[in-house]
Write a protein that holds these residues in place. Structure first.
Motif, short mmCIF file in Angstrom:
data_model
loop_
_atom_site.label_atom_id
_atom_site.label_comp_id
_atom_site.label_asym_id
_atom_site.label_seq_id
_atom_site.Cartn_x
_atom_site.Cartn_y
_atom_site.Cartn_z
N GLY A 110 51.56 19.56 26.32
CA GLY A 110 50.51 20.47 26.74
C GLY A 110 49.78 19.99 27.98
N VAL A 111 48.75 20.74 28.34
CA VAL A 111 47.94 20.44 29.52
C VAL A 111 46.48 20.41 29.08
CG1 VAL A 111 47.27 21.19 31.83
CG2 VAL A 111 49.62 21.56 31.03
N TRP A 112 45.78 19.40 29.54
CA TRP A 112 44.36 19.21 29.27
C TRP A 112 43.62 19.28 30.60
CZ3 TRP A 112 42.80 17.94 24.16
CH2 TRP A 112 43.83 17.69 23.27
N LEU B 156 43.70 17.29 35.62
CA LEU B 156 44.68 17.87 34.70
C LEU B 156 45.53 16.73 34.16
CD1 LEU B 156 46.01 20.91 36.78
CD2 LEU B 156 44.38 20.97 34.88
N VAL B 157 45.68 16.68 32.84
CA VAL B 157 46.57 15.72 32.20
C VAL B 157 47.68 16.54 31.54
CG1 VAL B 157 46.81 13.91 30.46
CG2 VAL B 157 44.69 14.10 31.80
N ALA B 158 48.91 16.36 32.01
CA ALA B 158 50.06 17.11 31.48
C ALA B 158 50.95 16.15 30.72
CB ALA B 158 50.82 17.77 32.62
N SER B 159 51.36 16.57 29.52
CA SER B 159 52.23 15.74 28.69
C SER B 159 53.42 16.58 28.23
CB SER B 159 51.45 15.24 27.47
OG SER B 159 52.28 14.50 26.61
N ARG C 236 51.84 13.16 33.28
CA ARG C 236 51.52 13.29 34.70
C ARG C 236 50.04 13.63 34.79
NH1 ARG C 236 55.82 11.25 35.21
NH2 ARG C 236 57.70 12.13 36.08
N ILE C 237 49.37 13.06 35.79
CA ILE C 237 47.94 13.31 35.99
C ILE C 237 47.73 13.85 37.39
CG2 ILE C 237 45.65 12.24 36.04
CD1 ILE C 237 46.71 10.33 33.86
N ASN D 242 46.80 24.46 27.46
CA ASN D 242 48.19 24.88 27.26
C ASN D 242 48.81 23.95 26.23
OD1 ASN D 242 50.98 25.33 27.50
ND2 ASN D 242 50.81 25.78 29.69
N ARG D 243 49.68 24.46 25.36
CA ARG D 243 50.34 23.64 24.35
C ARG D 243 51.83 23.45 24.64
NH1 ARG D 243 47.40 22.31 20.17
NH2 ARG D 243 45.46 23.40 19.79
N ASP D 244 52.29 23.93 25.78
CA ASP D 244 53.71 23.84 26.12
C ASP D 244 53.92 22.82 27.23
OD1 ASP D 244 54.31 26.00 24.37
OD2 ASP D 244 53.69 27.42 25.92
N CYS D 245 55.18 22.43 27.43
CA CYS D 245 55.54 21.61 28.57
C CYS D 245 55.39 22.48 29.83
CB CYS D 245 56.98 21.13 28.46
SG CYS D 245 57.23 19.86 27.22
N SER D 246 54.66 22.00 30.80
CA SER D 246 54.49 22.71 32.05
C SER D 246 55.42 22.08 33.09
CB SER D 246 53.04 22.65 32.52
OG SER D 246 52.90 23.23 33.78
N SER D 247 56.59 22.69 33.32
CA SER D 247 57.56 22.10 34.23
C SER D 247 56.99 21.92 35.64
CB SER D 247 58.83 22.95 34.27
OG SER D 247 58.54 24.25 34.70
N ARG D 248 56.11 22.80 36.06
CA ARG D 248 55.50 22.69 37.40
C ARG D 248 54.67 21.42 37.53
NH1 ARG D 248 51.23 26.77 38.47
NH2 ARG D 248 49.84 25.13 39.06
#
Length: 170
Positions: free
Chosen positions: A32-34, A57-60, A66-67, A161-167
């Motif tokens: 997800g994304v925080w 943004l913290v994306a996992s 990725r930050i 967001n609770r999904d993988c954000s490929s972008r």
């Protein structure tokens, strides 16, 4: 004395066979994304302090983090998100994660940077984050103003967001 060694050996072996302490099992940061706004300060060698604010943004995704950040304020009207750091490592315990990296570019090994993010999941949609950064500019004299600096900050994050954000995982 002859009995001391077997007793120590037995205790050591029993310690290895002991069950793990409850809560020690890794619990990775979910996909997800925080998002949040980081309030920070940078401390220079002369102890002067500069305040700052950044959207974060913290994306996992599948254990990879990725930050991304962008500067906030009237002096940054067109600020865009930029990815921070590379090759983050993540250590996790239940609802608690240490995200960090150590970096020294091969073309400029005298610039060494350490960043850490303590990421605490408070509930399914809220987290608290503490950030720290240390830079050691080793090619500058030890007494010079730009030789080193520290930065630190905190924020509350909301899961957007609770999904993988490929972008964001590029």
């Amino acid at each position: 004395m002859k009995m001391l060694f077997p007793a120590v050996l037995a205790l050591a072996l029993l310690g290895c066979a002991a069950p793990p302490i409850q809560g020690d099992a890794p619990s990775p940061l979910g996909d997800g994304v925080w998002s949040g706004t980081l309030t920070s300060q940078t401390i220079s060698p002369d102890d002067s302090v500069a305040e700052g604010t950044s959207d974060l943004l913290v994306a996992s995704c599948k254990g990879v983090v990725r930050i991304w950040a962008r500067d906030v304020g009237p002096q940054f009207p067109d600020s865009a998100y930029v990815r921070l750091g590379t090759k983050y490592r993540v250590q996790s315990l239940p609802d608690s994660h240490m995200i960090y990296y150590l970096h020294a570019a091969p073309t400029q090994p005298d610039w060494v940077e350490i960043q850490t993010y303590a990421f605490l999941e408070l509930d399914a949609d809220t987290a608290a984050l503490q950030w720290s950064r240390a830079v050691n500019n080793r090619d500058i004299d030890g007494a010079a103003q730009g030789r080193y600096f520290f930065s630190q900050g905190t924020t509350r994050l909301k899961r957007v967001n609770r999904d993988c954000s490929s972008r964001l995982m590029e």
